[in-house]
Design a protein around this motif. Structure first.
Motif, PDB file in Angstrom:
ATOM      1  N   PHE A 207     -32.689  58.958  45.105  1.00 13.13           N
ATOM      2  CA  PHE A 207     -34.093  59.250  45.333  1.00 13.13           C
ATOM      3  C   PHE A 207     -34.302  59.597  46.798  1.00 13.13           C
ATOM      4  CE2 PHE A 207     -38.396  57.929  46.514  1.00 13.13           C
ATOM      5  CZ  PHE A 207     -39.154  58.613  45.575  1.00 13.13           C
ATOM      6  N   THR A 208     -35.004  60.698  47.057  1.00 11.40           N
ATOM      7  CA  THR A 208     -35.277  61.139  48.420  1.00 11.40           C
ATOM      8  C   THR A 208     -36.752  61.511  48.551  1.00 11.40           C
ATOM      9  OG1 THR A 208     -34.933  63.516  48.093  1.00 11.40           O
ATOM     10  CG2 THR A 208     -32.958  62.160  48.463  1.00 11.40           C
ATOM     11  N   GLY A 209     -37.127  61.885  49.750  1.00 14.59           N
ATOM     12  CA  GLY A 209     -38.494  62.321  49.982  1.00 14.59           C
ATOM     13  C   GLY A 209     -38.853  63.598  49.270  1.00 14.59           C
ATOM     14  N   GLU A 210     -37.858  64.339  48.777  1.00 14.05           N
ATOM     15  CA  GLU A 210     -38.115  65.576  48.043  1.00 14.05           C
ATOM     16  C   GLU A 210     -38.102  65.389  46.532  1.00 14.05           C
ATOM     17  OE1 GLU A 210     -39.010  68.375  49.647  1.00 14.05           O
ATOM     18  OE2 GLU A 210     -38.937  67.046  51.399  1.00 14.05           O
ATOM     19  N   SER A 211     -37.807  64.181  46.062  1.00 16.47           N
ATOM     20  CA  SER A 211     -37.747  63.932  44.616  1.00 16.47           C
ATOM     21  C   SER A 211     -39.128  64.094  43.992  1.00 16.47           C
ATOM     22  CB  SER A 211     -37.224  62.518  44.341  1.00 16.47           C
ATOM     23  OG  SER A 211     -35.911  62.357  44.842  1.00 16.47           O
ATOM     24  N   GLU A 212     -39.165  64.666  42.803  1.00 16.06           N
ATOM     25  CA  GLU A 212     -40.427  64.884  42.111  1.00 16.06           C
ATOM     26  C   GLU A 212     -40.688  63.851  41.025  1.00 16.06           C
ATOM     27  OE1 GLU A 212     -40.561  68.920  40.782  1.00 16.06           O
ATOM     28  OE2 GLU A 212     -40.777  69.713  42.826  1.00 16.06           O
ATOM     29  N   SER A 213     -39.763  62.920  40.849  1.00 17.88           N
ATOM     30  CA  SER A 213     -39.945  61.833  39.890  1.00 17.88           C
ATOM     31  C   SER A 213     -39.071  60.664  40.324  1.00 17.88           C
ATOM     32  CB  SER A 213     -39.567  62.283  38.473  1.00 17.88           C
ATOM     33  OG  SER A 213     -38.191  62.615  38.409  1.00 17.88           O
ATOM     34  N   HIS A 214     -39.284  59.521  39.697  1.00 21.56           N
ATOM     35  CA  HIS A 214     -38.417  58.376  39.992  1.00 21.56           C
ATOM     36  C   HIS A 214     -38.260  57.498  38.763  1.00 21.56           C
ATOM     37  CE1 HIS A 214     -41.666  55.217  40.602  1.00 21.56           C
ATOM     38  NE2 HIS A 214     -42.376  56.310  40.809  1.00 21.56           N
ATOM     39  N   VAL A 215     -37.106  56.866  38.676  1.00 21.94           N
ATOM     40  CA  VAL A 215     -36.828  55.807  37.716  1.00 21.94           C
ATOM     41  C   VAL A 215     -36.584  54.566  38.554  1.00 21.94           C
ATOM     42  CG1 VAL A 215     -35.263  54.947  35.948  1.00 21.94           C
ATOM     43  CG2 VAL A 215     -35.866  57.379  35.996  1.00 21.94           C
ATOM     44  N   SER A 216     -37.482  53.595  38.449  1.00 25.59           N
ATOM     45  CA  SER A 216     -37.432  52.415  39.305  1.00 25.59           C
ATOM     46  C   SER A 216     -37.142  51.172  38.473  1.00 25.59           C
ATOM     47  CB  SER A 216     -38.747  52.242  40.054  1.00 25.59           C
ATOM     48  OG  SER A 216     -38.960  53.316  40.945  1.00 25.59           O
ATOM     49  N   VAL A 217     -36.401  50.256  39.072  1.00 24.73           N
ATOM     50  CA  VAL A 217     -35.962  49.040  38.394  1.00 24.73           C
ATOM     51  C   VAL A 217     -36.342  47.827  39.244  1.00 24.73           C
ATOM     52  CG1 VAL A 217     -34.008  47.799  37.380  1.00 24.73           C
ATOM     53  CG2 VAL A 217     -33.975  50.311  37.479  1.00 24.73           C
ATOM     54  N   TRP A 218     -37.013  46.875  38.609  1.00 28.88           N
ATOM     55  CA  TRP A 218     -37.309  45.599  39.243  1.00 28.88           C
ATOM     56  C   TRP A 218     -36.730  44.483  38.378  1.00 28.88           C
ATOM     57  CZ3 TRP A 218     -40.899  49.437  38.419  1.00 28.88           C
ATOM     58  CH2 TRP A 218     -41.366  50.099  39.555  1.00 28.88           C
TER      59      TRP A 218
ATOM     60  N   TYR B 281     -34.102  55.632  41.515  1.00 26.90           N
ATOM     61  CA  TYR B 281     -33.351  56.873  41.387  1.00 26.90           C
ATOM     62  C   TYR B 281     -34.323  58.030  41.152  1.00 26.90           C
ATOM     63  CZ  TYR B 281     -29.821  53.321  40.342  1.00 26.90           C
ATOM     64  OH  TYR B 281     -29.023  52.196  40.393  1.00 26.90           O
ATOM     65  N   ALA B 282     -33.833  59.225  41.343  1.00 25.18           N
ATOM     66  CA  ALA B 282     -34.663  60.402  41.101  1.00 25.18           C
ATOM     67  C   ALA B 282     -34.748  60.742  39.616  1.00 25.18           C
ATOM     68  CB  ALA B 282     -34.121  61.602  41.874  1.00 25.18           C
ATOM     69  N   ASP B 283     -33.802  60.226  38.813  1.00 27.11           N
ATOM     70  CA  ASP B 283     -33.783  60.540  37.385  1.00 27.11           C
ATOM     71  C   ASP B 283     -32.884  59.545  36.675  1.00 27.11           C
ATOM     72  OD1 ASP B 283     -31.091  61.414  37.838  1.00 27.11           O
ATOM     73  OD2 ASP B 283     -31.840  63.418  38.345  1.00 27.11           O
ATOM     74  N   TRP B 284     -32.724  59.760  35.362  1.00 27.20           N
ATOM     75  CA  TRP B 284     -31.916  58.841  34.547  1.00 27.20           C
ATOM     76  C   TRP B 284     -30.421  58.980  34.818  1.00 27.20           C
ATOM     77  CZ3 TRP B 284     -34.561  55.100  32.379  1.00 27.20           C
ATOM     78  CH2 TRP B 284     -35.886  55.321  32.003  1.00 27.20           C
ATOM     79  N   HIS B 285     -30.022  60.034  35.509  1.00 32.90           N
ATOM     80  CA  HIS B 285     -28.618  60.208  35.888  1.00 32.90           C
ATOM     81  C   HIS B 285     -28.251  59.422  37.143  1.00 32.90           C
ATOM     82  CE1 HIS B 285     -27.941  63.494  32.996  1.00 32.90           C
ATOM     83  NE2 HIS B 285     -29.126  63.950  33.340  1.00 32.90           N
ATOM     84  N   ARG B 286     -29.201  58.677  37.688  1.00 33.76           N
ATOM     85  CA  ARG B 286     -29.037  57.910  38.927  1.00 33.76           C
ATOM     86  C   ARG B 286     -28.826  58.824  40.147  1.00 33.76           C
ATOM     87  NH1 ARG B 286     -26.852  54.301  35.105  1.00 33.76           N
ATOM     88  NH2 ARG B 286     -27.694  52.158  35.284  1.00 33.76           N
TER      89      ARG B 286
END
Length: 254
Positions: free
Chosen positions: A230-241, A222-227
C-alpha cells in the motif's frame, strides 16, 4: 433505523448480472485465498453478505461461514445458491445485529462499510466485529480510497466508469464525507437505467482510529488482495486488524 440504503427486490434480482466482473475468478480467487488463510481452522462471519459472492466460494473451501445482511431480497437470492443450514444469515444491521458463536475472521468486502452513512454507525460496526471475534481473530475490510484528489476546484463529481454500456460517477460533499455513486446502464432495448447508492467515505487513518476504539490492533494494510504494498498512490486498500489475546490486552492496560 440504520442509515444504509435498502437493496430492493428489483436491485437484488439484477445484482449478480450488474456486478458480473466481480464474480470472475480473477477477482474472487485472490479474495477467497486471502480470507481462507486468515480464517484458518476457525469460522468466518461476513457483514453485508449480499447474494453470497464471496461467502459461497469461501464456504466451498471448507470454511464455516455465517452472515449478516440488511436486505431480505439479497438473502433470498443467496438462498438459490446455498441453504440456511450450510450458510446461516441473520437479517439485520451489521452495526448492531449479532450472530451466535465466536469467529476467527470477520470481514467486509467491496466498500460495504461505506453503506453506513453515519460515523457513529461505522464505529459501532467495528465494535460489532470485535464483539464477534475470538481472541487473536482478525477483522478485514476492503475499501476504495475516495477519488476526491481528482476533483478540481468547484467540481463535485468524479467519473469511475465511462464506456458504451455504463456511465458512472461519484459525487462528494467534502464537509460531511457523504457521497453518492450514480450509474447509467444501457439496457437491451437501448434505453438507460439510472441507479444511485449513497455512502460515507472513510480514509484509512480513520479506519485505524475506529479499530482502536473497538479494542483492535492494526496488523497489515495492502493495496489489494494480492498483498501488493500500500502506498500513497493506491486507489484501494485491504486492511487487517487483530483482536488481542487476553494476556496482550492485560499488558496494554497496564
Amino acid at each position: 433505523m440504520v442509515s444504509s440504503d435498502y437493496w430492493t427486490e428489483d436491485v437484488a434480482r439484477r445484482y449478480d448480472d450488474a456486478s458480473s466482473d466481480m464474480f470472475s475468478r480473477e477477482v474472487l480467487d485472490p479474495t477467497v485465498d486471502f480470507l481462507a488463510e486468515l480464517a484458518g481452522d476457525g469460522a468466518a462471519l461476513e457483514f453485508a453478505i449480499g447474494t453470497g459472492r464471496v461467502a459461497v466460494p469461501l464456504a466451498a473451501r471448507g470454511v464455516p461461514v455465517s452472515g449478516i445482511e440488511l436486505s431480505q431480497p439479497m438473502v433470498d437470492r443467496l438462498r438459490t445458491k446455498m441453504d440456511a443450514a450450510s450458510l446461516p444469515v441473520v437479517v439485520g444491521d451489521m452495526s448492531t445485529s449479532t450472530v451466535e458463536g465466536e469467529f476467527s475472521l470477520v470481514y467486509l468486502v467491496f466498500n460495504t462499510i461505506g453503506n453506513l452513512r453515519e460515523q457513529e454507525e461505522q464505529v459501532a460496526c467495528f465494535r460489532n466485529a470485535a464483539r464477534h471475534l475470538a481472541p487473536g481473530g482478525r477483522f478485514v475490510i476492503e475499501l476504495w480510497i475516495p477519488g476526491i484528489r481528482r476533483l478540481p476546484p468547484g467540481q463535485t463529481a468524479v467519473p469511475f466508469a465511462v464506456d458504451d454500456d455504463h456511465l458512472g460517477f461519484d459525487t462528494y460533499d467534502m464537509a460531511t464525507q457523504q457521497g453518492a455513486s450514480h450509474h447509467y446502464s444501457r439496457q437491451d432495448d437501448g434505453t438507460f437505467r439510472y441507479g444511485v447508492t449513497n455512502f460515507r467515505y472513510i480514509w484509512p487513518a480513520e479506519c485505524d482510529l475506529m479499530a482502536q476504539l473497538a479494542g483492535l490492533e492494526f496488523e497489515a494494510r495492502y493495496a489489494d488482495w494480492h498483498r501488493t504494498p500500500f502506498t500513497g498512490e493506491s486507489e484501494s486498500h485491504v486492511s487487517v486488524w487483530r483482536k488481542p489475546l487476553p494476556a496482550e490486552a492485560a499488558r496494554a492496560a497496564n
